[in-house]
Design a protein around this motif. Structure first.
Motif, PDB file in Angstrom:
ATOM      1  N   MET A   1       0.836  -1.166   0.000  1.00 31.46           N
ATOM      2  CA  MET A   1       0.000   0.000   0.000  1.00 31.46           C
ATOM      3  C   MET A   1       0.890   1.243   0.000  1.00 31.46           C
ATOM      4  O   MET A   1       1.805   1.350   0.800  1.00 31.46           O
ATOM      5  CB  MET A   1      -0.905   0.001   1.244  1.00 31.46           C
ATOM      6  N   GLU A   2       0.608   2.147  -0.901  1.00 31.80           N
ATOM      7  CA  GLU A   2       1.361   3.394  -0.963  1.00 31.80           C
ATOM      8  C   GLU A   2       0.719   4.439  -0.059  1.00 31.80           C
ATOM      9  O   GLU A   2      -0.485   4.437   0.158  1.00 31.80           O
ATOM     10  CB  GLU A   2       1.392   3.914  -2.396  1.00 31.80           C
ATOM     11  N   GLN A   3       1.542   5.343   0.460  1.00 29.94           N
ATOM     12  CA  GLN A   3       1.068   6.407   1.326  1.00 29.94           C
ATOM     13  C   GLN A   3       1.620   7.736   0.859  1.00 29.94           C
ATOM     14  O   GLN A   3       2.726   7.795   0.335  1.00 29.94           O
ATOM     15  CB  GLN A   3       1.561   6.203   2.760  1.00 29.94           C
ATOM     16  N   THR A   4       0.845   8.785   1.082  1.00 32.78           N
ATOM     17  CA  THR A   4       1.318  10.142   0.849  1.00 32.78           C
ATOM     18  C   THR A   4       1.110  10.922   2.128  1.00 32.78           C
ATOM     19  O   THR A   4       0.007  10.952   2.659  1.00 32.78           O
ATOM     20  CB  THR A   4       0.554  10.819  -0.300  1.00 32.78           C
ATOM     21  N   LEU A   5       2.157  11.517   2.643  1.00 31.62           N
ATOM     22  CA  LEU A   5       2.062  12.349   3.833  1.00 31.62           C
ATOM     23  C   LEU A   5       2.120  13.806   3.395  1.00 31.62           C
ATOM     24  O   LEU A   5       3.071  14.226   2.735  1.00 31.62           O
ATOM     25  CB  LEU A   5       3.189  12.054   4.810  1.00 31.62           C
ATOM     26  N   PHE A   6       1.095  14.558   3.735  1.00 28.36           N
ATOM     27  CA  PHE A   6       0.994  15.986   3.406  1.00 28.36           C
ATOM     28  C   PHE A   6       1.225  16.745   4.700  1.00 28.36           C
ATOM     29  O   PHE A   6       0.414  16.692   5.613  1.00 28.36           O
ATOM     30  CB  PHE A   6      -0.406  16.256   2.839  1.00 28.36           C
ATOM     31  N   VAL A   7       2.368  17.390   4.801  1.00 30.13           N
ATOM     32  CA  VAL A   7       2.745  18.046   6.054  1.00 30.13           C
ATOM     33  C   VAL A   7       3.110  19.501   5.815  1.00 30.13           C
ATOM     34  O   VAL A   7       3.553  19.880   4.735  1.00 30.13           O
ATOM     35  CB  VAL A   7       3.930  17.323   6.737  1.00 30.13           C
ATOM     36  N   ARG A   8       2.894  20.287   6.837  1.00 28.68           N
ATOM     37  CA  ARG A   8       3.267  21.698   6.779  1.00 28.68           C
ATOM     38  C   ARG A   8       4.747  21.869   7.096  1.00 28.68           C
ATOM     39  O   ARG A   8       5.433  22.694   6.497  1.00 28.68           O
ATOM     40  CB  ARG A   8       2.411  22.470   7.787  1.00 28.68           C
ATOM     41  N   ASP A   9       5.242  21.098   8.066  1.00 35.86           N
ATOM     42  CA  ASP A   9       6.625  21.247   8.518  1.00 35.86           C
ATOM     43  C   ASP A   9       7.256  19.864   8.697  1.00 35.86           C
ATOM     44  O   ASP A   9       7.093  19.222   9.744  1.00 35.86           O
ATOM     45  CB  ASP A   9       6.648  22.014   9.838  1.00 35.86           C
ATOM     46  N   PRO A  10       7.985  19.391   7.683  1.00 36.04           N
ATOM     47  CA  PRO A  10       8.566  18.048   7.765  1.00 36.04           C
ATOM     48  C   PRO A  10       9.587  17.884   8.891  1.00 36.04           C
ATOM     49  O   PRO A  10       9.849  16.775   9.326  1.00 36.04           O
ATOM     50  CB  PRO A  10       9.199  17.831   6.397  1.00 36.04           C
ATOM     51  N   SER A  11      10.128  18.977   9.384  1.00 37.13           N
ATOM     52  CA  SER A  11      11.107  18.862  10.476  1.00 37.13           C
ATOM     53  C   SER A  11      10.458  18.385  11.772  1.00 37.13           C
ATOM     54  O   SER A  11      11.143  17.952  12.691  1.00 37.13           O
ATOM     55  CB  SER A  11      11.808  20.203  10.713  1.00 37.13           C
ATOM     56  N   LYS A  12       9.126  18.439  11.837  1.00 39.60           N
ATOM     57  CA  LYS A  12       8.415  17.991  13.041  1.00 39.60           C
ATOM     58  C   LYS A  12       8.074  16.500  13.018  1.00 39.60           C
ATOM     59  O   LYS A  12       7.547  15.981  13.990  1.00 39.60           O
ATOM     60  CB  LYS A  12       7.144  18.807  13.241  1.00 39.60           C
ATOM     61  N   LEU A  13       8.388  15.823  11.927  1.00 33.83           N
ATOM     62  CA  LEU A  13       8.140  14.379  11.875  1.00 33.83           C
ATOM     63  C   LEU A  13       9.063  13.686  12.869  1.00 33.83           C
ATOM     64  O   LEU A  13      10.262  13.946  12.896  1.00 33.83           O
ATOM     65  CB  LEU A  13       8.385  13.829  10.467  1.00 33.83           C
ATOM     66  N   PHE A  15       9.546  10.395  13.018  1.00 39.96           N
ATOM     67  CA  PHE A  15       9.807   9.037  12.553  1.00 39.96           C
ATOM     68  C   PHE A  15      10.456   9.094  11.178  1.00 39.96           C
ATOM     69  O   PHE A  15      10.440  10.108  10.502  1.00 39.96           O
ATOM     70  CB  PHE A  15       8.507   8.228  12.484  1.00 39.96           C
ATOM     71  N   THR A  16      11.034   7.974  10.783  1.00 40.00           N
ATOM     72  CA  THR A  16      11.624   7.852   9.456  1.00 40.00           C
ATOM     73  C   THR A  16      10.515   7.496   8.482  1.00 40.00           C
ATOM     74  O   THR A  16       9.694   6.621   8.760  1.00 40.00           O
ATOM     75  CB  THR A  16      12.702   6.755   9.442  1.00 40.00           C
ATOM     76  N   LEU A  17      10.486   8.165   7.373  1.00 39.41           N
ATOM     77  CA  LEU A  17       9.457   7.931   6.364  1.00 39.41           C
ATOM     78  C   LEU A  17       9.560   6.500   5.835  1.00 39.41           C
ATOM     79  O   LEU A  17      10.643   6.052   5.458  1.00 39.41           O
ATOM     80  CB  LEU A  17       9.659   8.921   5.214  1.00 39.41           C
ATOM     81  N   PRO A  18       8.447   5.765   5.809  1.00 39.96           N
ATOM     82  CA  PRO A  18       8.479   4.400   5.269  1.00 39.96           C
ATOM     83  C   PRO A  18       8.858   4.400   3.786  1.00 39.96           C
ATOM     84  O   PRO A  18       8.657   5.391   3.079  1.00 39.96           O
ATOM     85  CB  PRO A  18       7.042   3.911   5.448  1.00 39.96           C
ATOM     86  N   ALA A  19       9.381   3.298   3.313  1.00 36.68           N
ATOM     87  CA  ALA A  19       9.806   3.185   1.917  1.00 36.68           C
ATOM     88  C   ALA A  19       8.647   3.364   0.942  1.00 36.68           C
ATOM     89  O   ALA A  19       8.846   3.812  -0.184  1.00 36.68           O
ATOM     90  CB  ALA A  19      10.470   1.839   1.685  1.00 36.68           C
ATOM     91  N   ASN A  20       7.432   3.041   1.379  1.00 35.29           N
ATOM     92  CA  ASN A  20       6.268   3.131   0.492  1.00 35.29           C
ATOM     93  C   ASN A  20       5.534   4.465   0.640  1.00 35.29           C
ATOM     94  O   ASN A  20       4.378   4.580   0.272  1.00 35.29           O
ATOM     95  CB  ASN A  20       5.304   1.980   0.768  1.00 35.29           C
ATOM     96  N   ALA A  21       6.217   5.475   1.168  1.00 38.39           N
ATOM     97  CA  ALA A  21       5.565   6.762   1.420  1.00 38.39           C
ATOM     98  C   ALA A  21       6.201   7.888   0.609  1.00 38.39           C
ATOM     99  O   ALA A  21       7.409   7.914   0.399  1.00 38.39           O
ATOM    100  CB  ALA A  21       5.615   7.102   2.896  1.00 38.39           C
ATOM    101  N   GLN A  22       5.348   8.802   0.192  1.00 35.89           N
ATOM    102  CA  GLN A  22       5.774  10.019  -0.499  1.00 35.89           C
ATOM    103  C   GLN A  22       5.464  11.183   0.434  1.00 35.89           C
ATOM    104  O   GLN A  22       4.428  11.212   1.087  1.00 35.89           O
ATOM    105  CB  GLN A  22       4.984  10.176  -1.797  1.00 35.89           C
ATOM    106  N   LEU A  23       6.355  12.156   0.511  1.00 31.74           N
ATOM    107  CA  LEU A  23       6.161  13.314   1.364  1.00 31.74           C
ATOM    108  C   LEU A  23       5.869  14.535   0.501  1.00 31.74           C
ATOM    109  O   LEU A  23       6.613  14.837  -0.441  1.00 31.74           O
ATOM    110  CB  LEU A  23       7.410  13.560   2.213  1.00 31.74           C
ATOM    111  N   ILE A  24       4.772  15.224   0.815  1.00 34.10           N
ATOM    112  CA  ILE A  24       4.425  16.470   0.143  1.00 34.10           C
ATOM    113  C   ILE A  24       4.332  17.548   1.211  1.00 34.10           C
ATOM    114  O   ILE A  24       3.634  17.379   2.209  1.00 34.10           O
ATOM    115  CB  ILE A  24       3.085  16.368  -0.615  1.00 34.10           C
TER     116      ILE A  24
END
Length: 69
Positions: A1-13, A15-24
């Motif tokens: 399953m693919e995931q897309t994370l839509f975040v305002r401030d990626p520095s606040k994550l 956790f490490t982004l999963p291999a199946n995830a895209q960050l916007i």
């Protein structure tokens, strides 16, 4: 399953982004950017950390974008 994370401030994550995830990076208050992030997705989960009034406004905008597209 693919995931897309839509975040305002990626520095606040915290956790490490999963291999199946895209960050916007974007702002949920921008309907066009939000549309581009959710376009083509089957499920959208919104985790909005703001005051209640802003959460309701964001939820309304999110649903409007999802309905239109």
């Amino acid at each position: 399953m693919e995931q897309t994370l839509f975040v305002r401030d990626p520095s606040k994550l915290s956790f490490t982004l999963p291999a199946n995830a895209q960050l916007i990076v974007g702002d949920a208050l921008n309907p066009k950017g939000l549309y581009e992030a959710i376009k083509g997705h089957d499920i959208v989960y919104a985790n909005l950390k703001r005051g209640l009034a802003k959460i309701l406004a964001l939820t309304s905008r999110t649903l409007t974008v999802m309905y239109r597209y």
